[in-house]
Each structure stands twice: as C-alpha cells, then as structure tokens.
Enzyme design. Structure first.
Site, mmCIF file in Angstrom:
data_model
loop_
_atom_site.group_PDB
_atom_site.id
_atom_site.type_symbol
_atom_site.label_atom_id
_atom_site.label_comp_id
_atom_site.label_asym_id
_atom_site.label_seq_id
_atom_site.Cartn_x
_atom_site.Cartn_y
_atom_site.Cartn_z
ATOM 1 N N GLU A 63 12.611 2.535 -13.769
ATOM 2 C CA GLU A 63 13.944 2.722 -13.191
ATOM 3 C C GLU A 63 15.041 1.977 -13.952
ATOM 4 O OE1 GLU A 63 14.644 4.653 -10.615
ATOM 5 O OE2 GLU A 63 12.662 5.081 -9.760
ATOM 6 N N TRP A 91 15.522 12.631 -0.505
ATOM 7 C CA TRP A 91 14.084 12.526 -0.746
ATOM 8 C C TRP A 91 13.389 13.084 0.484
ATOM 9 C CZ3 TRP A 91 10.416 8.682 1.360
ATOM 10 C CH2 TRP A 91 9.124 8.806 0.804
ATOM 11 N N TYR A 119 8.893 14.465 -7.677
ATOM 12 C CA TYR A 119 8.636 13.349 -6.758
ATOM 13 C C TYR A 119 9.288 13.526 -5.383
ATOM 14 C CZ TYR A 119 7.593 11.420 -11.362
ATOM 15 O OH TYR A 119 7.114 11.243 -12.635
ATOM 16 N N GLY A 120 9.377 14.772 -4.918
ATOM 17 C CA GLY A 120 9.882 15.011 -3.575
ATOM 18 C C GLY A 120 11.383 14.908 -3.424
ATOM 19 N N LYS A 121 12.109 14.864 -4.535
ATOM 20 C CA LYS A 121 13.575 14.753 -4.468
ATOM 21 C C LYS A 121 14.225 16.135 -4.557
ATOM 22 C CE LYS A 121 13.233 10.257 -6.651
ATOM 23 N NZ LYS A 121 13.278 9.560 -7.916
ATOM 24 N N VAL A 334 10.497 4.262 -0.414
ATOM 25 C CA VAL A 334 10.828 3.379 0.715
ATOM 26 C C VAL A 334 11.370 2.055 0.182
ATOM 27 C CG1 VAL A 334 9.879 2.064 2.664
ATOM 28 C CG2 VAL A 334 9.233 4.468 2.332
ATOM 29 N N ARG A 336 12.973 1.731 -2.645
ATOM 30 C CA ARG A 336 14.314 2.040 -3.121
ATOM 31 C C ARG A 336 15.301 2.045 -1.937
ATOM 32 N NH1 ARG A 336 15.600 5.064 -7.552
ATOM 33 N NH2 ARG A 336 13.694 6.310 -7.475
ATOM 34 N N ASP A 357 15.110 -9.636 10.949
ATOM 35 C CA ASP A 357 14.487 -9.547 12.268
ATOM 36 C C ASP A 357 13.023 -9.126 12.148
ATOM 37 O OD1 ASP A 357 14.684 -9.289 15.275
ATOM 38 O OD2 ASP A 357 14.013 -7.278 14.738
ATOM 39 N N GLU A 412 13.099 -14.537 10.829
ATOM 40 C CA GLU A 412 12.704 -14.703 12.228
ATOM 41 C C GLU A 412 11.184 -14.556 12.279
ATOM 42 O OE1 GLU A 412 13.005 -12.745 16.651
ATOM 43 O OE2 GLU A 412 12.573 -11.606 14.851
#
Length: 702
Positions: A63, A91, A119-121, A334, A336, A357, A412
């Site tokens: 990338e 995506w 790649y699913g894009k 995910v 990214r 959180d 947390e």
C-alpha cells in the site's frame, strides 16, 4: 545497548528463547528490567511484536506505507472531483452487483452501476453536468444498492458515509452527501500535550438542564466555559460516532465516519473542538472499535449481503452480552477501515486522541465475560488472547502517535493486561494511559456494604496505589458507568432522598447532608492525589449531581427527565451544590500549580486503622485525611521528607466548600527533626473529623 546475539541454530531452551526474543524486540530488555516476572512470557511479546512489524511491512509493500493506507476515506465513499465529477468506491466482496441511487437519479436503483475491481472493490465515476457542477449536490440523499448472490436487492448506507440523519419519525437513518462549499476552517492550533491530565468526561446530548437533546452549539457556548473554570484541561467526548439508538450511550455505532447529527452538523462539532483548543483544552474522542451495531439498513452489518464482510462469520462474529457484531481484525480491508477511521477523527475534526472503549472485549476471545482476572500473568498470555485485535490496537497507537506525537490514547481495560501501556518498541500495546477501573468499584463497595467506622484504610490505599510501575493510570471516583440507571452516583449513595429536601442552605444542615458533602470531597481528593497519573470526572458529578442517568426508551415512556445535567443547581446561590463545585475547581487548580499527577507515585507514611487517617506526600505536598466520623485529633504528628514551614493550601473544611471552618489558615506548621513513620521530619497538626487537608512547604517555594 547492542542487541544480544541470536542464539545458535537448534537451541530451544528457556534462555535461548529469551535471547531470541530480546534480539527481535528492540526494547524488550527495558520491559523485563521493569518487570522481571514477565520473563517467562518473552516469547509472547516476541511473537506479538514480530506480527505487528510484519503487518507494518506488508502495508508498506502493498500500500506504500501506513500513511497512504490510513487515508481510505479519501477514495472510499463518494467524493466530488476537481472536474465536478463524482468518484465512488466501496468494498463489498460478497456482492453480485453494486449501484448508487438517490435523489439525483429519482431513486432509480440500477441507473448507476459500479465497476467490479480486484479484491472485492467496486468503483463508479459520474461525470459532471454540462455546466461542470456535480450531479450530486451537497445535502442530497443517497443509498448504495447491493444485489446479493442470492438475488436480494439491499439498500445500504456507505460504511464511509460522513453524515447521516434521521428525519421525523423515520425508523432508519438517511445518508446525506456532505460537501459544503464553505467548510469550517480551524482557527486555533492544538494545545500541547498536558503534563497532568484532568479529564472532563462529557456527553453533548445531555449537557442541558432542559429535557431535550442538547446541541454542539449549546455545549460550545455553555459547557466549555464551565469546564475551563473548573480547571479541567481535557474533554473526553462520548457518543459522537453516529449511533441509531440514543439510549446505547453511543456504544452501538452505525456510521463510523459520521459525527452524530442529533446534536448538529459536522461543522458545528469542528467549531466545538476548535473553541476548546482556544481555551487550552485538548479533546479526546470516545472511539468504539470493539464492536458495531447489528443494524443492517443503516449500519455495517450485512453490508454486502453476507455476515462476514467486516465481521467474523458465525457465532464468533457476535458479542452475546452486547448483542452486537465483532470485527475481524485480521482482514486487510477491516484494518484499512479502522485505521482510516482513527486518522479521520484526528485530521478532519482535530481530535487530540482517543479513549478506546471495550478494550478487554477486544483483547480476549472470551471478551472478559465470566472472568475474574486475579492478576495471575498466565491470564494475559496464551490462546485466550486475540492477538489479531491486540496487533490492531498496536497499529492504531502507532498511527496516532506517528501522525501527532502529542496524541493521547487511553485504554478501557478491566483485566490489567501487563504492558498494555508500554511502548510498542517494548512489545507493549502502545497506549498512554489505562483507566483505573477498580477505584470506583471500591468506593461503591464501601458506601454500600460498610459503616464509616469500618472502612479499612489499608485497603483504600492498596486500591488507589495498586498499579503497574511506569504504566500510567487515569484515576476516577466515578464515571458515566456509575451514573447510569440501575446504579447511583456517589452523591446519591451518600445523601439519597435528602438531596430533594435538604440541599438548600435555608434547610437544616442534617447529619446525612453533612456526611455526604464532606465524604464527597474527601473521596475525590484522595482519588485525585493518590490514584493515578491522570484524573477523570463525569460531567455534573463534580457538584454532586442528584439522581441517575437514563435515556429516553420504551421503559420510561421516552422521557428525557433523567437524560440531562442540571448545571443550574450549582448556579443557585441558595443551594449547597455550589460548595462541591467550588472544591472541585480549587482541587484542579491546585493540581495545575503543583503537578502531583505528573509527579512520581506518592509515598504513603500512614494508614491508621484505629484513627481512620491516611497521610502521604506527593509533588512536595503533604496530604492528610481523617475519615473518622466523629474523632478530631489535636497535635497529630505527621511525618514528612523535608524540613521547613508548612501552610494549608487546601482545606475541605473551609466555609466556601460547605465545611465547618475548624482550621485557622494563618497557622504556620513548623517541622521538627523528629523521625516519624519512616520520615526524617515531622510536624504537629490539628485534624478535625471528616476532613482532608493539603499542606505545602513554603520554604521550598521561596
């Protein structure tokens, strides 16, 4: 220090494994020097660090580096190009087809198909109108249309949507194209990272005394000046990332890149942050990357028609207790999405960092459910740890601190995972602070289960000081958790129903109100002084906000009565809330001058069970607490490290704090060369019952 030589081939013993770990993790030796008990787990730190380094390397190879990788929001979603065209990208690996529809197309679902990429894009370019203006104007409604492999036609909101609104009584949110011609321009630079962190935990929607959802503008105009006056230098903003269900307190996120529209526009949130910066206040975002709402029509769930797009498929992808979806942190896209989300809030809104959180849920496959966490180090290593999630947190901290070295990140985590707040170069998690979550539980336990005369001083001190060396903690007596319906604030535990009748200065100063006001101040000061390297208070609790917090829902007939903060109570000169407010303000201002939160951990010289006293020194100050409900002590000897003349600089018994004015602030306290409780010098002081004092050595100030 030179890195140790790698062990010879074939060596597999404990010493060889330790040498290999030290060779692979740049500063692991420092971590093991700080805590030698972690040596048996050196291989775990080695594996985590190597995986973290490998992901960073792969991002660089594929990338062009984490800088480019974390700019996903610049291409994904929809964007107006310089030529007036519109570029769209999504995506959706499980989709058969992807289309854009909206007001611009008369809601024709298939008029604007995306082109399938690797790649699913999927991507789409929409040329401008003849006059070079974009076909999709600012404020226009949109939807992504997904045709699934099973033939379903699904209407979705882009995961990268920057603004979504719910109109009238609609069930679902609408996606609005947000591209204002004149976006807000920040006028003020970010404040420097505070030496001491004093956090005001805030929720914009409940920040008015009126029974309604308050706005960003209301918070900017009315609440920011209060926070500044109270001496807090950091705001932690909750419930900003868009969440369809208001009563979730902002913890069931539906649109990760959208600032909640129920309080106003993105530009108004930017103005809030900028105004805080002008006051020297840093602003943290309560970021929720531990899970996501199950909503599909206006959330991430089932975006491409499958249950495995952003989340684990099957049971692993659902949090049983929260009824929400769990991210698959090993997925490239995910990563990214989440890393770009971190960068988005830092860059677009100029947030100064994050409170992450649900970190415990992320760190372990068991999500912390049904776990006691005894402190046995074996609980923090091995197969129960979700190392993909841990690597993501290391990457998020690395990114935030690389982009903005003054960024502040807070975990947390209730488990107490070792090295979570150590640098990634040591194999740690990279957080700056963790929340000291045992402290509020201790105060609630004492108030619920013990009479005042049975409070154990040693146990209080242990809870306040039990933290890992060189891993910073944010201490707090209570947060939003304790204010929620089903629990009570400390003020309500202390004074309960009498808060309705006896908080007026015209009403009798009853034993219940007297006890409540005195202990409220003492609990806060000892937590502030002894409990950590940062301090947190939830909005309104500083002045003893009555009752609890409850958002509009079916169970309370959609009432806003408890979803508000009654700041008007502390403005009323006839009410005793002003005393607690004054004390909180002066406590913070004294810390600003003396810096005990950034000083080394306190030296506790006395925790006397019979007398109910605690004394400690920190940042050159002498803290003295008498928790006894009735006994005062004349000529009480207190040890100190330094000789000289001491003066009272904070007295919880002063009139302006609702005290009994039993101490003369003109008194000089002179030390004697008389060893006491392990300190070379000591002095004699009068300590009234239920009083907290801070004395300062004035000779050291001259």
């Amino acid at each position: 220090m030179a890195a140790p030589a790698a062990p010879a081939a074939g060596e597999t013993g404990p010493e060889a494994r330790l040498e290999a770990a030290l060779a692979d993790v740049p500063e692991l030796a420092r971590l093991l020097e700080i805590d030698p008990y972690l040596k048996p787990f050196a291989a775990d730190f080695q594996r985590r660090y190597k995986k973290f380094s490998q992901v960073l390397h792969d991002i660089g190879e594929n990338e062009g580096g984490i800088d480019k990788f974390s700019r996903g929001y610049e291409s994904f979603g929809i964007h107006t190009c310089s030529d007036g065209g519109i570029y769209c990208k999504e995506w959706a690996p499980g989709a058969e087809g992807v289309f854009l529809t909206g007001e611009f197309s008369g809601w024709n679902p298939f008029s604007h198909p995306y082109k399938k990429l690797e790649y699913g894009k999927w991507e789409l370019y929409i040329p401008p109108k003849q006059n070079k203006s974009p076909l999709i104007p600012h404020g226009s409604k949109l939807k992504v249309v997904i045709t699934s492999k099973s033939g379903e036609i699904l209407y979705r909101i882009s995961p990268w949507a920057k603004y979504v609104v719910r109109e009238n009584n609609n069930v679902n949110y609408d996606w609005i194209h947000w591209a204002p011609e004149d976006p807000y321009k920040f006028k003020h630079s970010r404040p420097k990272k505070p030496r001491s962190l004093r956090i005001y935990e805030s929720h914009v929607g409940i920040s008015s005394h009126e029974g309604k959802i308050a706005s960003y503008k209301h918070f900017t105009s009315n609440v920011l000046p209060r926070i500044k006056d109270l001496g807090y230098n950091c705001i932690q903003l909750m419930a900003i990332m868009e969440h369809a269900y208001y009563a979730s307190f902002g913890y069931q996120i539906t649109s990760f890149f959208a600032a909640s529209s129920r309080y106003g526009t993105p530009e108004e949130l930017k103005e809030l942050v900028d105004t805080a910066h002008s006051m020297g206040i840093v602003v943290l975002l309560d970021v929720v990357h531990s899970h996501a709402s199950k909503n599909s029509e206006d959330g991430l769930n089932m975006f491409d028609g499958t249950d495995s797009c952003y989340f684990h498929s099957g049971p692993r992808g659902t949090h049983d207790l929260w009824d929400s979806r769990l991210f698959i942190y090993s997925s490239w896209e995910v990563l990214r999405f989440l890393l770009s989300n971190i960068r988005w809030w830092l860059e677009e809104y100029c947030f100064d960092g994050f409170r992450f959180d649900g970190v415990t849920s992320m760190l372990y496959h068991h999500h912390g459910m049904g776990q006691g966490f005894s402190g046995d180090y074996n609980e923090y290593f091995g197969l129960q740890v979700d190392e993909d999630a841990l690597i993501y947190l290391m990457l998020a901290n690395h990114l935030a601190h690389t982009l903005y070295p003054d960024s502040i990140t807070i975990a947390e985590d209730v488990s107490g995972m070792p090295a979570l707040c150590s640098p990634t170069s040591q194999g740690g998690g990279g957080f700056d602070y963790r929340l000291a979550m045992a402290i509020p539980d201790k105060w609630i336990q004492l108030l619920k289960e013990f009479k005042d005369e049975d409070w154990n001083m040693g146990n209080i001190v242990y809870t306040l000081t039990n933290r890992r060396y060189l891993e910073k903690c944010v201490a707090y007596a209570e947060s939003h958790d304790q204010a929620l319906v089903g629990d009570k604030t400390l003020a309500f535990w202390l004074m309960d129903a009498e808060m309705y009748t006896n908080m007026s200065i015209l009403a009798p100063f009853t034993p219940v109100i007297d006890r409540g006001i005195q202990l409220h101040k003492m609990i806060r000061l000892i937590t502030h002084g002894l409990g950590g390297e940062g301090y947190l208070n939830f909005m309104g609790n500083e002045f003893g906000h009555p009752e609890w917090l409850d958002f509009p829902r079916k169970g309370n007939n959609e009432s806003y009565h408890y979803a508000r903060r009654q700041f008007n109570l502390t403005d009323d000169d006839l009410l005793r809330y002003k005393f607690l407010n004054n004390f909180d303000r002066d406590m913070n201002r004294l810390e600003e001058r003396c810096g005990w939160l950034s000083a080394p951990q306190a030296y506790v010289s006395e925790k006397h069970e019979g007398n109910k006293t605690i004394t400690f020194e920190r940042a050159g100050l002498l803290f003295i607490f008498n928790f006894h409900p009735s006994k005062s002590y004349t000529d009480y000897r207190v040890g100190t490290a330094t000789p000289g003349k001491f003066k009272i600089v904070l007295d919880s018994d002063a009139a302006e704090y609702g005290g009994h004015q039993r101490l003369d602030h003109n008194t000089d306290y002179f030390t004697e060369a008389f060893e006491h409780n392990g300190r070379p010098y000591s002095l004699l002081v009068y300590i009234p019952s239920r009083v907290a004092l801070i004395l300062q050595n004035v000779d050291l100030q001259n």
